[in-house]
Every structure is written in structure tokens, then in C-alpha cells.
Motif scaffolding. Structure first.
Motif, short mmCIF file in Angstrom:
data_model
loop_
_atom_site.label_atom_id
_atom_site.label_comp_id
_atom_site.label_asym_id
_atom_site.label_seq_id
_atom_site.Cartn_x
_atom_site.Cartn_y
_atom_site.Cartn_z
N GLY A 39 22.35 31.74 23.42
CA GLY A 39 21.94 32.96 22.74
C GLY A 39 22.24 34.17 23.59
O GLY A 39 21.47 35.11 23.63
N LEU A 40 23.40 34.20 24.30
CA LEU A 40 23.74 35.34 25.13
C LEU A 40 24.03 36.54 24.25
O LEU A 40 24.78 36.47 23.30
CB LEU A 40 24.99 35.03 25.97
CG LEU A 40 24.82 33.97 27.06
CD1 LEU A 40 26.13 33.81 27.80
CD2 LEU A 40 23.73 34.38 28.02
N SER A 41 23.43 37.66 24.57
CA SER A 41 23.63 38.87 23.80
C SER A 41 23.13 40.05 24.58
O SER A 41 22.26 39.93 25.43
CB SER A 41 22.86 38.78 22.47
OG SER A 41 22.88 40.00 21.82
N TYR A 139 22.47 42.90 32.58
CA TYR A 139 23.44 41.98 33.19
C TYR A 139 22.73 40.70 33.66
O TYR A 139 23.26 39.60 33.49
CB TYR A 139 24.12 42.67 34.37
CG TYR A 139 25.26 41.87 34.98
CD1 TYR A 139 26.57 42.06 34.55
CD2 TYR A 139 25.02 40.95 36.00
CE1 TYR A 139 27.60 41.33 35.10
CE2 TYR A 139 26.05 40.22 36.55
CZ TYR A 139 27.34 40.42 36.10
OH TYR A 139 28.38 39.69 36.66
N LEU A 140 21.55 40.85 34.24
CA LEU A 140 20.81 39.68 34.70
C LEU A 140 20.40 38.79 33.53
O LEU A 140 20.49 37.56 33.61
CB LEU A 140 19.58 40.12 35.48
CG LEU A 140 19.85 40.83 36.81
CD1 LEU A 140 18.54 41.26 37.45
CD2 LEU A 140 20.64 39.95 37.77
N PHE A 145 20.69 33.12 34.59
CA PHE A 145 20.39 31.71 34.34
C PHE A 145 21.66 30.92 34.02
O PHE A 145 21.76 29.73 34.35
CB PHE A 145 19.37 31.58 33.21
CG PHE A 145 17.99 32.01 33.60
CD1 PHE A 145 17.57 31.96 34.92
CD2 PHE A 145 17.09 32.48 32.65
CE1 PHE A 145 16.28 32.35 35.29
CE2 PHE A 145 15.81 32.87 33.01
CZ PHE A 145 15.40 32.81 34.33
N GLU A 146 22.61 31.56 33.37
CA GLU A 146 23.89 30.90 33.10
C GLU A 146 24.55 30.52 34.42
O GLU A 146 25.02 29.39 34.60
CB GLU A 146 24.80 31.84 32.30
CG GLU A 146 26.21 31.30 32.10
CD GLU A 146 27.18 32.39 31.67
OE1 GLU A 146 28.39 32.13 31.73
OE2 GLU A 146 26.72 33.48 31.30
N MET A 149 22.70 27.52 36.20
CA MET A 149 22.98 26.19 35.67
C MET A 149 24.38 25.72 36.00
O MET A 149 24.67 24.53 35.93
CB MET A 149 22.72 26.17 34.15
CG MET A 149 21.25 26.15 33.82
SD MET A 149 20.91 25.89 32.07
CE MET A 149 21.35 27.50 31.42
N LYS A 150 25.27 26.65 36.36
CA LYS A 150 26.62 26.27 36.78
C LYS A 150 26.67 25.87 38.25
O LYS A 150 27.67 25.30 38.70
CB LYS A 150 27.59 27.43 36.54
CG LYS A 150 27.90 27.71 35.09
CD LYS A 150 28.86 28.88 34.98
CE LYS A 150 29.21 29.20 33.54
NZ LYS A 150 30.12 30.36 33.42
N HIS A 151 25.62 26.19 38.99
CA HIS A 151 25.65 25.90 40.42
C HIS A 151 25.70 24.38 40.63
O HIS A 151 24.89 23.64 40.04
CB HIS A 151 24.40 26.48 41.10
CG HIS A 151 24.49 26.52 42.59
ND1 HIS A 151 24.39 25.39 43.37
CD2 HIS A 151 24.70 27.55 43.46
CE1 HIS A 151 24.49 25.72 44.65
NE2 HIS A 151 24.70 27.02 44.72
#
Length: 369
Positions: A39-41, A139-140, A145-146, A149-151
Motif C-alpha cells: 500500500g505504498l502511497s 519519504y520514511l 519498512f520496505e 524487509m529487504k535487509h
């Protein structure tokens, strides 16, 4: 006469602007296509629903992530934005409320995400309070969080992953803003629940507290310039703390850590302070909020008010309304997370009263019963 060099420069810059615009448009289209399931927006909207699974890229591993549905937010006539979510087993629920308040602009943002990663339930909650503009906080919301979770070590060393992600996201934001005249910044107070292990990370003066047996326990310490350890760190780096209505870094910024703030970056870092603990049956609820709440609502009041509401969305709304009525002059944003493990307890039936035994009447000598 305008020199040919200047004309060529203008043409080149125009071309760069066009390429940049095209790139942004392409990225926007890609983002809409992929959706990321999060739900990025740029708007504060958690109403996206998805039942699909996605692959999160990382440098070393691929994580299978299943995104949990979030309830759509609601905006009422009073300007309050609110919403909530509850996990399927009912053991965890959350609610949020956000209100512009007396400010002319809204610089608070928030984020709530829940997912299954490698078969493990992960929930993330974040409050981002912007200053000098809203772009850093926005921006945060879109990226923090995206990125976490990629870390590659998110599930194996969550504390390290949070620290590195905070710093990397700060650097990425500053890079994205390098060609602008903006120099805004943002706090970040986040709570990441991996199974029953809670990690609370804080940068700035937003705050997170937890309720244990009815007692309010702060899980973050506001980053104020007059905090003795923060003053020492800033002055050791060549900075100064000045009084200008309140203590400020360089007489400008009223907090000692933040995302963004390029001009003060040498002193105002985005390194989080992290506390972690195991959640057990004694912990009741978690409250994250911007300083618009904490300026007028003490920790103990926040817990008391939240515990009086059955649903966390109602609790978050109650807290934002209380802060406004108590005179908060800032944007007010709050997330309340309720741990439902107490619901698993079954009440023991009360023991049946023993039958009353009446004493036999005394028998006198010579009398028969």
C-alpha cells in the motif's frame, strides 16, 4: 548578450529535467504495477488489499513474504483520520488516529505493515513527525519498512538490520534531495514485532511506551539537545547547543537526532536507539505517538486513557482528541497496539459454597433424642 555557454547549459539542464521527469513517471508506473503489496502511497492510505505473495529482493537471500490485509482508513467531518487492523487469531490488534490540529499544514505521517516472512509473523508500526516540511516524513513512510524487509539479516539479526536500515534510508533521502533547496527532517519512532520479540527504535522526539500490568514504561528516550549525553556528542563533533525558546542544535533544531536536516547532519544523526524485549502475558498495549500528543499527555495518562477503550482504534482516537482538547498546538498522530494474549485465559469457575452444617442441639442428661 547571453553567451552560447549559458544557452548550452540551459539546454542541458532542460534535458536533464525531462529525463528526470520521465524517470519519475516510469518509476511511478512500475510502482503501480508491482504495488509491492504494502500500500505504498504518498497519501496516508492502508486500504490496499492483496492476497498475493511477493519476493523481496536482497543481496544474499530471497524472502517469501505474504502481506496481511489492512482495513481502509476513514476520514470524518472533524478531520480525524483513523483506521485499524486485527490479526486472524485475535491475539494482536492495532488502531491509529491522525489529526492536523491547529497547524496550517500536516507534517505527521504513520505506517502500519503486517506480513508473513519465512513463515514468521512480522508487524511494523511507525510514527514520522516532519519539521521544516513534510517530505522527509513522507519519504520514511514510503521507504523505511520496505528497506528494512529487504535487509538480508532482517530475520536473523533484527537489531543490526534496523540500525543499518535507518542510516541507509537517511543517506538515500539526502541523496534524493541533493538538487533541491529543501532541508527538512523527520523523527522516526518505530516498533517491529517479530513473533513475540519486540524491537523499538527511536530517532527524535516522537515516543513509544508500553503498558505492563497497568504501568506505563517508556521504550524510547526523547532526543533533546539538552540531554547530557546528546549535548556531549554534539559538542564533541564541533556543534553548539543554544537557547532559543528551547534548547536547539545551533540555535535551530529542537531535537538532537533526525532524518534529513542536511545542513546540520554532522551533529544531527539518524542513528537509532533500540530497546528490545520479549512480549509476555503481562504486557497489555503499546502506544506510539508524535510529540503533539506527548507535549500535553503524560505517559501514565496515555496508558490509562487507552486501557479504558475496548478497541485500539477507539483508543487512538481518544488520545488524539484528548491532546487537542488539552491545548496541543502541533499535529497529533497516534498508534495503539493491543496484545490479546489475555483473551486466551479462561476464567476459573468460582468454587461452589460448601453446604452450611448446622450444629446439633445439645442433649441434656436424661433426655432422649
Amino acid at each position: 548578450m547571453v553567451s552560447s555557454i549559458f544557452i548550452r547549459s540551459v539546454i542541458v539542464q532542460a534535458g536533464q529535467i525531462r529525463v528526470l521527469a520521465q524517470g519519475r513517471e516510469q518509476f511511478s508506473n512500475i510502482k503501480k504495477t508491482l504495488s509491492f503489496g504494502f500500500g505504498l502511497s504518498s497519501k496516508q492510505n492502508f486500504g490496499y488489499k492483496t492476497s498475493t505473495k511477493m519476493m523481496v529482493d536482497s543481496s544474499t537471500v530471497e524472502k517469501r513474504v505474504s502481506i496481511v490485509d489492512m482495513l481502509p482508513e476513514k476520514v470524518d467531518d472533524g478531520g480525524y483520520i483513523s483506521g485499524g487492523w486485527k490479526c486472524e487469531d485475535g491475539k494482536l490488534s492495532c488502531g491509529y488516529s491522525s489529526f492536523r490540529g491547529k497547524r496550517s499544514t500536516m507534517e505527521d505521517f504513520y505506517d502500519v505493515k503486517a506480513a508473513k516472512i519465512e513463515g514468521q509473523t512480522v508487524c511494523m508500526f511507525g510514527i514520522f513527525d516532519g519539521h521544516g516540511g513534510s517530505r522527509a516524513a513522507e519519504y520514511l513512510k514510503e521507504h523505511l519498512f520496505e528497506n528494512l524487509m529487504k535487509h538480508p539479516q532482517f530475520m536473523t539479526d533484527t537489531k543490526l538490520a534496523i540500525t543499518e536500515t535507518y542510516k541507509q534510508t537517511d543517506a538515500a533521502f539526502l541523496e534524493s534531495e541533493k538538487d533541491t533547496y529543501r532541508d527538512d527532517g523527520s523523527t522516526a519512532s518505530t516498533a517491529v514485532l517479530v513473533g513475540n520479540h519486540l524491537y523499538v527504535a527511536n530517532v527524535g522526539d516522537s515516543r513509544t511506551i508500553i503498558s505492563k500490568a497497568g504501568q506505563a514504561i517508556p521504550l524510547s528516550d526523547d532526543h533533546k539537545p539538552n540531554r547530557s549525553d546528546e549535548r556531549k556528542r554534539i559538542e564533541s563533533a564541533g556543534g553548539v547547543i543554544m537557547w532559543a525558546g528551547t534548547w536547539r542544535v545551533g540555535g535551530v533544531l529542537a531535537m538532537s537526532r533526525a532524518f534529513g536536516n542536511r545542513m546540520l547532519k554532522q551533529f544531527v544523526v539518524a542513528e537509532p536507539e533500540i530497546q528490545d524485549l520479549e512480549i509476555d502475558h503481562e504486557f497489555e498495549l503499546l502506544v506510539l505517538a508524535s510529540d503533539g500528543l506527548w507535549d500535553v499527555v503524560p505517559n501514565e495518562d496515555a496508558v490509562s486513557l487507552a486501557e479504558n477503550e475496548e478497541e485500539p482504534e477507539a483508543a487512538a482516537r481518544k488520545l488524539t482528541e484528548t491532546a487537542f482538547t488539552r491545548g496541543s498546538a502541533d499535529n497529533i498522530t497516534c498508534i495503539v497496539v493491543r496484545f490479546g494474549h489475555n483473551n486466551d485465559k479462561t476464567e476459573s469457575p468460582e468454587p461452589e459454597p460448601e453446604p452450611e452444617v448446622k450444629p446439633k442441639p445439645e442433649t441434656k442428661i436424661g433426655e432422649t433424642q
